[in-house]
Design a protein around this motif. Structure first.
Motif, short mmCIF file in Angstrom:
data_model
loop_
_atom_site.label_atom_id
_atom_site.label_comp_id
_atom_site.label_asym_id
_atom_site.label_seq_id
_atom_site.Cartn_x
_atom_site.Cartn_y
_atom_site.Cartn_z
N HIS A 27 0.86 -1.19 0.00
CA HIS A 27 0.00 0.00 0.00
C HIS A 27 0.89 1.23 0.00
N TRP A 28 0.41 2.25 -0.69
CA TRP A 28 1.17 3.49 -0.80
C TRP A 28 0.24 4.61 -1.25
N SER A 29 0.72 5.83 -1.15
CA SER A 29 -0.01 7.00 -1.60
C SER A 29 0.85 7.75 -2.61
N THR A 30 0.18 8.44 -3.51
CA THR A 30 0.88 9.24 -4.51
C THR A 30 0.01 10.43 -4.87
N SER A 31 0.65 11.46 -5.38
CA SER A 31 -0.14 12.63 -5.79
C SER A 31 -0.87 12.32 -7.10
N SER A 32 -1.78 13.18 -7.46
CA SER A 32 -2.59 12.95 -8.66
C SER A 32 -2.08 13.74 -9.87
N SER A 33 -0.83 14.15 -9.84
CA SER A 33 -0.26 14.89 -10.98
C SER A 33 -0.07 13.95 -12.17
N PRO A 34 -0.03 14.48 -13.39
CA PRO A 34 0.17 13.64 -14.57
C PRO A 34 1.45 12.80 -14.50
N GLU A 35 2.51 13.36 -13.95
CA GLU A 35 3.77 12.62 -13.83
C GLU A 35 3.62 11.45 -12.87
N GLN A 36 2.92 11.68 -11.77
CA GLN A 36 2.73 10.61 -10.79
C GLN A 36 1.75 9.55 -11.29
N ILE A 37 0.80 9.94 -12.12
CA ILE A 37 -0.10 8.95 -12.73
C ILE A 37 0.71 8.00 -13.61
N THR A 38 1.63 8.53 -14.40
CA THR A 38 2.49 7.70 -15.24
C THR A 38 3.31 6.74 -14.38
N ALA A 39 3.90 7.25 -13.29
CA ALA A 39 4.69 6.41 -12.39
C ALA A 39 3.82 5.35 -11.71
N LEU A 40 2.60 5.72 -11.34
CA LEU A 40 1.67 4.78 -10.71
C LEU A 40 1.32 3.65 -11.66
N ILE A 41 1.06 3.97 -12.90
CA ILE A 41 0.72 2.93 -13.88
C ILE A 41 1.87 1.95 -14.04
N LYS A 42 3.09 2.45 -14.12
CA LYS A 42 4.26 1.55 -14.23
C LYS A 42 4.37 0.65 -13.01
N ARG A 43 4.14 1.21 -11.84
CA ARG A 43 4.22 0.42 -10.61
C ARG A 43 3.13 -0.65 -10.56
N ILE A 44 1.93 -0.30 -11.01
CA ILE A 44 0.83 -1.27 -11.04
C ILE A 44 1.13 -2.37 -12.05
N GLN A 45 1.62 -2.01 -13.23
CA GLN A 45 1.93 -3.01 -14.25
C GLN A 45 3.03 -3.97 -13.79
N ALA A 46 3.93 -3.49 -12.94
CA ALA A 46 5.00 -4.34 -12.44
C ALA A 46 4.49 -5.43 -11.49
N LEU A 47 3.25 -5.31 -11.02
CA LEU A 47 2.67 -6.31 -10.13
C LEU A 47 2.27 -7.58 -10.87
N GLY A 48 2.29 -7.57 -12.19
CA GLY A 48 1.89 -8.74 -12.97
C GLY A 48 0.44 -8.61 -13.40
N PRO A 49 -0.25 -9.75 -13.60
CA PRO A 49 -1.67 -9.68 -13.99
C PRO A 49 -2.47 -8.95 -12.91
N VAL A 50 -3.18 -7.92 -13.33
CA VAL A 50 -3.81 -7.04 -12.35
C VAL A 50 -5.16 -6.57 -12.84
N VAL A 51 -6.04 -6.30 -11.89
CA VAL A 51 -7.31 -5.62 -12.15
C VAL A 51 -7.41 -4.50 -11.12
N VAL A 52 -7.90 -3.34 -11.57
CA VAL A 52 -7.92 -2.15 -10.72
C VAL A 52 -9.36 -1.69 -10.52
N GLY A 53 -9.70 -1.39 -9.28
CA GLY A 53 -11.00 -0.81 -8.95
C GLY A 53 -10.81 0.59 -8.38
N LEU A 54 -11.54 1.55 -8.92
CA LEU A 54 -11.49 2.93 -8.45
C LEU A 54 -12.86 3.31 -7.92
N GLU A 55 -12.89 4.01 -6.80
CA GLU A 55 -14.16 4.52 -6.31
C GLU A 55 -14.49 5.79 -7.07
#
Length: 102
Positions: A27-55
């Motif tokens: 678990h972690w937190s990140t800002s919602s800036s465009p640069e951090q969204i790109t970094a977040l996507i890379k980090r999520i993809q590194a987890l392997g097969p994934v499904v994401v749920g957003l409220e």
């Protein structure tokens, strides 16, 4: 060999995203800036097969959802009222009465 699917839940607010990955236990937190969204996507993809749920959160989730979808990540926007109706994993909601309130 069957790979385990990682489920990522993201709590959305105007300024940041709070992320939790199960069963990885990360678990972690990140800002919602465009640069951090790109970094977040890379980090999520590194987890392997994934499904994401957003409220769904007043539109703040759209940019992240669109970016995840464009990156090929399976993403679902979930209605917030659905979460409020679910009992916690440890059992039923406690009953609050006038005598039990602080």
């Amino acid at each position: 060999m069957i790979q385990e699917l990682t489920v990522v839940g993201i709590d959305i607010s105007k300024a940041r995203f709070d992320v939790c990955a199960y069963p990885a236990g990360k678990h972690w937190s990140t800002s919602s800036s465009p640069e951090q969204i790109t970094a977040l996507i890379k980090r999520i993809q590194a987890l392997g097969p994934v499904v994401v749920g957003l409220e769904a959160s007043g539109g703040y989730e759209r940019r992240l959802a669109d970016s995840l979808h464009a990156a090929g990540v399976k993403v679902y926007i979930l209605p917030p009222q659905g979460f409020a109706a679910l009992p916690p994993p440890w059992g039923n909601w406690p009953r609050l009465t006038g005598s039990t309130l602080p």
